[in-house]
Design a protein around this motif. Structure first.
Motif, short mmCIF file in Angstrom:
data_model
loop_
_atom_site.label_atom_id
_atom_site.label_comp_id
_atom_site.label_asym_id
_atom_site.label_seq_id
_atom_site.Cartn_x
_atom_site.Cartn_y
_atom_site.Cartn_z
N LEU A 343 0.61 -1.28 -0.07
CA LEU A 343 0.24 -0.07 0.15
C LEU A 343 0.77 1.32 0.04
O LEU A 343 0.52 2.26 -0.49
N HIS A 344 2.00 1.27 0.41
CA HIS A 344 3.00 2.26 0.55
C HIS A 344 3.37 2.65 -0.90
O HIS A 344 3.26 3.86 -1.45
N GLU A 345 3.69 1.68 -1.61
CA GLU A 345 4.13 1.85 -3.23
C GLU A 345 2.99 2.28 -3.96
O GLU A 345 3.10 3.20 -4.69
N ILE A 346 1.87 1.52 -3.63
CA ILE A 346 0.74 2.03 -4.30
C ILE A 346 0.45 3.61 -3.90
O ILE A 346 0.22 4.32 -5.04
N SER A 347 0.71 4.18 -2.88
CA SER A 347 0.05 5.32 -2.60
C SER A 347 1.17 6.24 -3.14
O SER A 347 0.79 7.38 -3.10
N HIS A 348 2.49 5.92 -3.55
CA HIS A 348 3.35 6.94 -4.09
C HIS A 348 2.58 7.23 -5.40
O HIS A 348 2.90 8.33 -5.74
N GLY A 349 2.05 6.46 -5.98
CA GLY A 349 1.12 6.69 -7.14
C GLY A 349 -0.19 7.44 -7.03
O GLY A 349 -0.92 7.91 -8.00
N GLU A 376 6.79 13.00 0.74
CA GLU A 376 6.37 12.00 -0.37
C GLU A 376 6.44 10.77 0.29
O GLU A 376 5.57 9.92 0.29
N GLU A 377 7.58 10.39 1.25
CA GLU A 377 7.58 9.19 1.95
C GLU A 377 6.35 9.33 3.02
O GLU A 377 5.76 8.33 2.95
N ALA A 378 6.24 10.47 3.60
CA ALA A 378 5.18 10.31 4.66
C ALA A 378 3.88 10.10 3.99
O ALA A 378 3.15 9.41 4.42
N ALA A 424 15.33 10.71 4.10
CA ALA A 424 13.91 10.90 3.89
C ALA A 424 12.93 10.17 4.57
O ALA A 424 12.02 10.56 5.31
N HIS A 425 13.11 8.62 4.76
CA HIS A 425 12.28 7.87 5.43
C HIS A 425 12.14 7.95 6.94
O HIS A 425 11.13 8.16 7.58
N GLY A 426 13.53 8.32 7.38
CA GLY A 426 13.41 8.51 8.83
C GLY A 426 12.94 10.01 9.21
O GLY A 426 12.10 9.91 10.21
ZN LIG Z 1 8.52 5.16 -0.23
#
Ligand SMILES: [Zn+2]
Length: 526
Positions: A343-349, A376-378, A424-426
């Protein structure tokens, strides 16, 4: 001469400091299972590996050329490991602290003239409006030429690496028995020499269940803390895991529905109906460039070009062997880890494709600037949780899973914030954590953290709305203020994490193929 001097200046950081930094990385073998491929496919992979090594050399030129010279000259095995992990002299998972330099990390790395600021660039562009596009291009480096700020195209600046790489991609195309991938590789070879990735990105999305695939482009902007737009080259060679890929296909049909359910006005959530959202579960026996150094991605959503998102969609790639490696030492078993990651990857889109600034469409990265990576990561994390709740509500996932997903996301935060907030993720997850605490969805008592499941859906929905709005409006000041308010590590959390300091933060992949083609550097790494 320069060689020797560098060696004397930099080769002697305290070994114990390096040993402590290295203890945060878990070396993991990433074998290449040649038995899954026939002889021709193996030769094709070898060509792709050779091409990938050229991208690796470009990456060091973009990131920190001095670090590559040090890597090749030093005899200190700890220093070499640290340089290879970070692709630079700065510790990417410890607030970019220098470990082999006496200088802080340059915000523009080697993509901009030293010391050049965004304000100076904006002032220059005001006086030279015709040069704006070239200066803001994701595919140019900026250099002073007297008083002129020159934007040198990547295909010129890195020609000596791109020409052999393009030739190797053509040779790989000749070896492939898959006409679509051959076509894609030829188009990508052309893109390397022109910086026009659009046609090859479209062809990449059209690939249907390829056995061998590649990520092979300058896509991400993690090196650029000046304008936040300059890309760095990265490669992953991918071999399909068919049964796992098929399982994920189930979820593709829900992507347009989740987009429609986002808390945004319709013009900020362009319909995903009729768009492609291929999902590939792949083993990656080799990575270079920005996919090799620093944070080790377990999944990706590409390409980043909003024109491609609008015309066709995006491809989600799940790196199976990297997920396995991470879950081996991370708190979470794979079953709880996979769906939130999907879902994280889907949500990037998902969400807006562009920012709307004064009635005009502006690239979100450009509008938001350096804080974009964290934002964008958040967004992907939080819209991902929002999407999981949607899937549960609509019966696509079992009801009892949702609280598990919330709990595992919060547990995952405890791992990710150890990257520090320069990564970025941190930065994204530190912000999420503090927001959840403020909303009392996460609380602390008796030295332990707990999740209030009843408060979680509202907190997630509110945060999703806030982050999506920042992107939709391209409101840089709002995004910067938000992150400055929420991205600090609370003292009691820092204290709690000390107990986990024996646990590694990330994997250090050891590939069967040497990363650097020449010298003992490559030979010792496998
Ligand atoms: Zn990501």
């Amino acid at each position: 001469m320069e060689y020797l001097l560098l060696f004397l200046l930099f080769a002697a950081p305290a070994t114990s400091d390096l040993a402590v930094r290295l203890s945060r990385w878990k070396p993991v073998e990433m074998p290449f299972d040649a038995s899954a491929l026939d002889a021709r496919q193996r030769r094709e992979v070898e060509k792709l590996v050779d091409a990938a090594r050229q991208m690796e050399l470009i990456y060091w030129q973009q990131s920190d050329p001095t670090a590559l010279e040090m890597y090749r000259s030093t005899k200190d095995p700890l220093l070499r490991r640290m340089l290879m992990i970070n692709g630079s002299r700065w510790d990417l998972i410890d607030e970019n602290k220098p470990f082999a330099s006496d200088k802080p990390i340059p915000p523009g790395r080697n993509l901009y003239p030293q010391g050049l600021t965004r304000q100076q660039i904006e002032a220059y562009v005001k006086e030279h409006p015709a040069e704006r596009d070239a200066i803001y291009s994701p595919y140019t480096v900026l250099r002073w030429n007297g008083k002129k700020l020159e934007a040198v195209p990547y295909h010129v600046e890195y020609k000596s690496y791109l020409q052999p790489a393009a030739k190797l991609l053509e040779e790989a195309a000749d070896l492939s028995d898959d006409r679509d991938i051959s076509n894609f590789l030829r188009l990508r070879a052309k893109a390397l020499l022109t910086d026009d990735y659009y046609p090859s990105d479209l062809a990449w999305l059209d690939l249907r269940n390829p056995k061998i695939d590649v990520i092979f482009a300058p896509y991400e902007t993690y090196l650029d803390d000046v304008l936040g737009v300059k890309t760095s080259y990265g490669v992953a060679i991918l071999i399909r895991n068919d049964p796992e890929s098929q399982k994920l296909e189930l979820y593709q049909k829900y992507v347009p529905d989740i987009q429609d359910a986002l808390p945004l006005v319709p013009e900020d959530r362009p319909s995903k109906r009729g768009h492609l959202s291929p999902m590939e579960v792949m083993d990656t026996p080799f990575r270079t460039g920005d996919l090799l150094h620093g944070y080790q991605a377990v999944a990706d959503n590409l390409p980043n070009d909003p024109r491609v998102h609008q015309a066709k969609g995006t491809k989600k790639i799940f790196f199976k062997n990297f997920m396995d490696a991470r879950t081996k030492f991370v708190v979470l078993p794979l079953a709880k880890y996979l769906m939130p990651e999907v879902l994280h990857e889907i949500s990037h889109g998902l969400g807006p494709a562009y920012s709307r600034v004064n009635g005009k469409n502006v690239d979100i990265r450009e509008a938001i600037g350096p804080v974009y990576s964290g934002l964008e990561e958040a967004k992907a994390d939080i819209v991902g949780l929002y999407g999981l709740a949607w899937l549960v509500e609509h019966g696509a996932l079992p009801k009892n899973r949702l609280n598990e997903y919330y709990a595992s996301h919060v547990a995952g935060i405890f791992r990710t914030v150890r990257y520090g907030t320069a990564e970025a993720h941190g930065r994204a997850e530190m912000m999420e954590f503090n927001y959840f605490v403020e909303q009392k969805a996460v609380s602390r008592s008796g030295g332990k953290y707990s999740v209030d499941f009843a408060r979680m859906p509202t907190a997630v929905a509110q945060l999703a709305k806030e982050l999506l709005l920042m992107e939709a409006t391209g409101d840089r000041a709002r995004a910067e203020a938000w992150f400055n308010r929420y991205d600090k590590m609370p003292a009691e959390l820092a204290e709690a994490l000390k107990a986990a300091k024996e646990v590694p933060v990330d994997v250090e992949p050891k590939f069967w193929f040497p990363v650097l083609a020449t010298g003992r550097a490559g030979a010792s790494r496998r």
